[in-house]
Design an enzyme around this catalytic site. Structure first.
Site, PDB file in Angstrom:
ATOM      1  N   LYS A  24       0.828  -1.194   0.000  1.00 54.58           N
ATOM      2  CA  LYS A  24       0.000   0.000   0.000  1.00 54.58           C
ATOM      3  C   LYS A  24       0.868   1.252   0.000  1.00 54.58           C
ATOM      4  O   LYS A  24       2.091   1.183   0.135  1.00 54.58           O
ATOM      5  CB  LYS A  24      -0.914  -0.019   1.227  1.00 54.58           C
ATOM      6  CG  LYS A  24      -1.887  -1.194   1.224  1.00 54.58           C
ATOM      7  CD  LYS A  24      -3.014  -0.934   2.199  1.00 54.58           C
ATOM      8  CE  LYS A  24      -4.234  -1.770   1.823  1.00 54.58           C
ATOM      9  NZ  LYS A  24      -5.394  -1.379   2.619  1.00 54.58           N
ATOM     10  N   GLU A  60      -1.066  -1.449  -4.559  1.00 57.45           N
ATOM     11  CA  GLU A  60      -2.079  -0.403  -4.700  1.00 57.45           C
ATOM     12  C   GLU A  60      -1.472   0.773  -5.458  1.00 57.45           C
ATOM     13  O   GLU A  60      -0.369   1.222  -5.124  1.00 57.45           O
ATOM     14  CB  GLU A  60      -2.508   0.036  -3.293  1.00 57.45           C
ATOM     15  CG  GLU A  60      -3.517   1.153  -3.245  1.00 57.45           C
ATOM     16  CD  GLU A  60      -3.726   1.645  -1.810  1.00 57.45           C
ATOM     17  OE1 GLU A  60      -4.618   1.119  -1.133  1.00 57.45           O
ATOM     18  OE2 GLU A  60      -2.968   2.536  -1.363  1.00 57.45           O
TER      19      GLU A  60
END
Lengths: 298, 298, 298, 298, 298, 298
Positions: free
Chosen positions: D177, D212
């Site tokens: 992330k 991500e």
């Protein structure tokens, strides 16, 4: 379901009820890594029968739990109770019979007896208090002075002896004591009234408000404040009588403090609603029971 | 480290010692989902002090454990023991002082006292037995008739009272009883000799072999078989004396069965090495102690 | 002590409080055998700071518990709450800051937010009910329709939102429902009176007796029987008004069943004492919060 | 085996599966030391039957688990499911029937419904998302925004609703992330490539690498680095369409962030492979179900 | 944080990590109800120092965990590691020093050494495999043939030895074996293709699909089906070489089955990507270490 | 009852025996949140049979425990042992057959084999030591150098291999080592005599006193002090012979330290009573076994 405990009671996050936990703890400390004597002497296929026999008169509590101990050690044991919790027994009476592998019986015997004797001791002493006040209005109730880990079992034993239970613990009853009052200021500052009001506004509406008082002045404040139950702490008999008369049903009255078997009848005669006695649980002597085996007969 | 228990003892797979488990169990059953009274009445910033006071004479055991209870509920409590486990106390003596948040003290009080009073009761009764046989050769030893979940603590209390410990449980001592013998055949079949031999060949070599005998015939067989310790079960005083003379140091002798405070001195006089008494743990009355608070003074 | 929970509450035999257990369960299911991403990407000595930011307006509950989650994963994390449980917040407000090893923050983030968002959702919906009845006599109370394992936390969240708690569970309050009554016979057999009498004689005297009624006939029976609290189940507004008038303070009245935010004001206007709503806990949407990190800044 | 959970799943060192633990926790907090009302009112030999009835349309999940709750309280209860997990139901439909001792049914009722209603709520909302994208290529997948302690059950509920599961937790999937990227330096430093390489070299070869991205630049870097799955975080529809076209099957694409029921169809139409929605689990309202008893009929 | 384990790993619902649980289990079985020898011989105030010394050359793993064992028994022990996990040591090297109360050191010694010797044995044998293939492309990876309860620790030890980890267990990797294939029909029924398709459609998208093949036919099917990783089970070297050539990077190839230290170099030379060996964990001999005490010097 | 462990042994406060705990720990780490492969590939109604086959000769231990693993995962599995613990087997022999749902068999396989192979490895190496000293007086005994969490199982495996057990842990045997002696002063201060006396006066009378000596001077002191068992630490053969002659039955003699398979026969020939070898448990290689499945045949 185990007689001598509430059915279906699930009081533990471990998936075991409270009585299963104390049995497991007792078995763990007794058996430890194994019964070296029994494993050395007794062949695994030897069978035996046994009988739990009373050596003293009293009231039995925990009969089902004793059976649970044997099953916990060996699920194939057949345990047959001959009486029920709450029954009175005389010396020589057979309380239960057991049949199964000799190894399992020998390994479970001591823990089963330790528990059954202790709980029957509580039931027996409770029955003696209850018998003392036969015919009176008051209930004999227990306290929180119980054996660590055995509260639920001992409270059941009190019921088997004919007594009633006070709150289980700190969560299911409001009981304002002198130490709580002290935090609200000195006597004379209407702290009793303020304490009752605080309890009313914070505690769930499902609970009654009980407060301990040590003199008549506090008793009057408690009644005025609308207390539901008032504990008369260590009061003498005339004061208790006067309290009963004064309160006149506006609250329940509980006599507490130093009440012993020889005084309980006079206390009940004052007209109080409840009489609590720590001695029911903190100092009850074990009831004398023995387990007699016959090898090969089971 | 908690006084009143063995230091460093790690007896549990849960990462908690045995005494931590019984304390947690006792706190769980007493506090449950919360002390509704204290949370309603006592502000979170109120502080208090307290003192544990003796109301009876006796011997203290579990003083450190009482402190542990208060710390378990509130780690910031200051608990100061004024005496040590094993000390004799008179009524009015301060056993410990406590200072901290009032809420924590009130929530821990009952469990701390329940444990301390029970263990001190065991130490006190043990001391009375030990004092009875002052000057004699024999040791007073405990049994497995202990409170479920509290064996280690009660065995420490016996030591604090001046007694000695028998085996902890079934795993750390060989003790052949009549029920074991029955599995090997009827009397007269040299079952005592065979039992001792079986124990020798199966049990770890680190354990002594103890065997229970009920008559002189069995005693002779036990000596012949090389038993290390022989338990004289429910024998009368003359038989015990004769047994001491006959064995003449070839084995340790343990007197057991129905020994009470009034008879223990005569039993010791027979010359036995060990005297075991279940009453030390199964029926010791709680020692009377109280906790007196002062709000705001801590 | 963890804000958002009762201080000192010891509800578990495992030595952990209820909120510690649910946190551990949540961390165990999220982290499992390790955070493979973080361990691969983030060096062990990387430090970070973070801020929990509101993305929605509402009421916060569980701020201390969120901090506990971070400490449970890494005891060296510094968690600084910027507001208190029960505070109202607007979008953009910083609720707490966190500083520590980046690995620990990343591993604890999701569980901390999951718990904080859920409890704040409960507090927020409760506040909306409370605001609706501002000025009225009634209390908004919760039910047993809580998230499994989070009852104590959700009941605290209800208080943070300005509501009150009903009984915690089945053990600390008597509540006789239609299913209980059915066991005593058909309507018209004075089963309400008998049920109240049974509860009085068996339940500890510390508990009030509450009973659910569905019509006016039962209400009258309940008052006659001396019920302390009467739950008016799914009654329409006129019936509730009539009940308040009839009972006239002889018992507390609780409105229950199908009460939603748009109707609660009218229900309160009937004069009932308590209004219970399952929706406070069984269907509260999570409050939208986010955790924003800055690597290297901590 | 319990329907609504994976068969044979052994996820706990306590010897209980995950669902057994959350059931035990829920029963412990609800029943506590015992159901004072039921024990007072209902004789132990009273039998009852019950039916779980839908009051709302939806999708059921957890039917077997509801049965497990009843068995946990009383093993002799007969629980008969009338439908299967994943079935759609209309108001009035009988979901299961129950027969047994009235005490057990009353003590288990609330916990059984709490769990069944919550899981059915998750299945129901999932089904509504799935129905919205009928015919599209994409999978609806869940997130880690689950109820503490109920992740496995809620992920099963998502499948019962027709959705698919994302990784269970941090251990069984690599998901890089923005917070992970930040630790590797500022944008423009090929940190995406380095992150993917680190994950490849440290994580077990059995895991795909998901990353991500928040913009097209990062998307290109991720494809170049050989990411297996790319999460498009909070992208608008045109950007998502462009991403699908650009990636052209070289990686799976997951749409994430702020996707609601009304927008999910358009998101699916972009051609992404996966659509994740936290709302499936963090804010699903309970499905309305009730349990209707008949005393004496069982 | 304990070196030799993953930092912050919270793998247990008991609030203890996996390594805390196995340490507690080991201490519980070793110390039991107390160290009778140490408590009898060593006064509580005796202090000691100790040094853990290598008696053999090898690679150390678990140094921090050894320290944890001492702290678990006595939190006041000072444990000073002299080397790090993964370091190679020669006979005579001091691995750590310890200072504290003599009782605690003596009670923790055996468990600390048992764990440290076992994990260092795993690291040492892994290093020997890794050294054998120095310069080759392949990774040495572990298997699920680990010691019960110690998987996480042994997988860390493999990394300390220079190896890599395969999946942790059944939940974080798809590995289709011959037994799975058998359930889909006989060879020749495209069961390989169907198995890969089933795994793709049911398993989370975060997992790669690995499949075991035993011959070239199955290998071709696996490549065609799009398997991500292919395990070559018990293939001879020429077949492995041919497989590497045929697959040509379309999937990762793992050599498995009967690979020993003497053959690993040749296997690596075939060009496979991964070589797994159960012997790293199931049969690693303990590394010889000793703990030398000096009483009074600490 | 599980073969390969003591019957009825209740060693845990969790209500599970020691072997149940290590099995649960092993299953938890292997299965985790579920077997993704099996659940994807194998329909829930597929049945299978399997056979555990020896691939090496050796001695089996843990056969019943392997069955327990399968039952723990799926109680409906039928596990049929074909041999008994302690039996010698040759390659190709079928050790047990298993029938049941394919999913359960596949999920339990690895853990069952891991345990069975390890314990059989211990039994096999023990048998080789025992065979080496066939005809001699001495017992082969184990040590405390066992696998964490598996001590009871490994000690049973030693018995299955024909060996005997030393003390289980620190609580059930007194063993005074050089580190204990060092606390009592330098050599020459009669510390051996004082140590034995301390042990006699503090340890329960049920335990023998064993002491480790490293030279003849200490041996003489130990005999004089009345030690029951004397461990000859790392002595050469002539010194051992001289010790046997000198002690002449006044104490048991245990040879210890660096004894390997090739030297054990000569050690036994010196006439010592006990020979202890850590290698029986700390470095036993797993016995090679495999599990062969047939889908659909069960």
């Amino acid at each position: 379901m185990i007689s001598g405990t509430e059915p279906h009671v699930q009081s533990s996050v471990s998936g075991r009820t409270g009585w299963e936990q104390i049995v497991d703890l007792a078995l763990a400390e007794d058996i430890g890594t194994g019964d070296v004597t029994t494993l050395a002497i007794i062949p695994s296929d030897t069978r035996a029968t046994g009988a739990i026999i009373a050596k003293q008169s009293g009231v039995i509590s925990g009969i089902g739990l004793a059976g649970f101990v044997f099953h916990r050690v060996d699920p194939s044991v057949v345990f047959t109770p001959m009486i029920q919790d709450g029954d009175s027994i005389e010396p020589g009476v057979t309380i239960a019979t057991i049949a199964g592998a000799a190894r399992g019986l020998l390994m479970a015997e001591r823990v089963a007896l330790n528990i059954l004797q202790r709980l029957s001791g509580v039931a027996t002493i409770t029955r003696s208090y209850v018998d003392q006040i036969a015919g009176a209005h008051a209930r004999i109730v227990d306290t929180r002075k119980t054996t660590p880990g055995m509260r639920g079992l001992e409270k059941a034993a009190v019921r088997h002896g004919g007594g009633f239970n006070h709150r289980f613990g700190l969560a299911d009853g409001v009981l304002i004591k002198d130490n709580h009052l002290a935090a609200l200021g000195p006597p004379g500052s209407d702290r009793v009234g303020r304490a009752v009001a605080l309890a009313r506004s914070h505690a769930p509406h499902t609970l009654r408000i009980e407060i301990e008082v040590t003199n008549f002045q506090e008793l009057e404040e408690a009644v005025t404040a609308g207390a539901d139950v008032i504990m008369l702490d260590n009061m003498d008999l005339p004061t208790m009588r006067r309290a009963v008369e004064f309160v006149a049903g506006r609250a329940l009255l509980e006599a507490s403090g130093g009440i012993v078997l020889s005084s309980v009848r006079e206390v009940a005669a004052t007209g109080v609603d409840l009489i609590s006695a720590g001695a029911l649980t903190h100092s009850a002597p074990s009831l004398d029971l023995s387990l007699e085996f016959s090898i090969g007969a089971g």
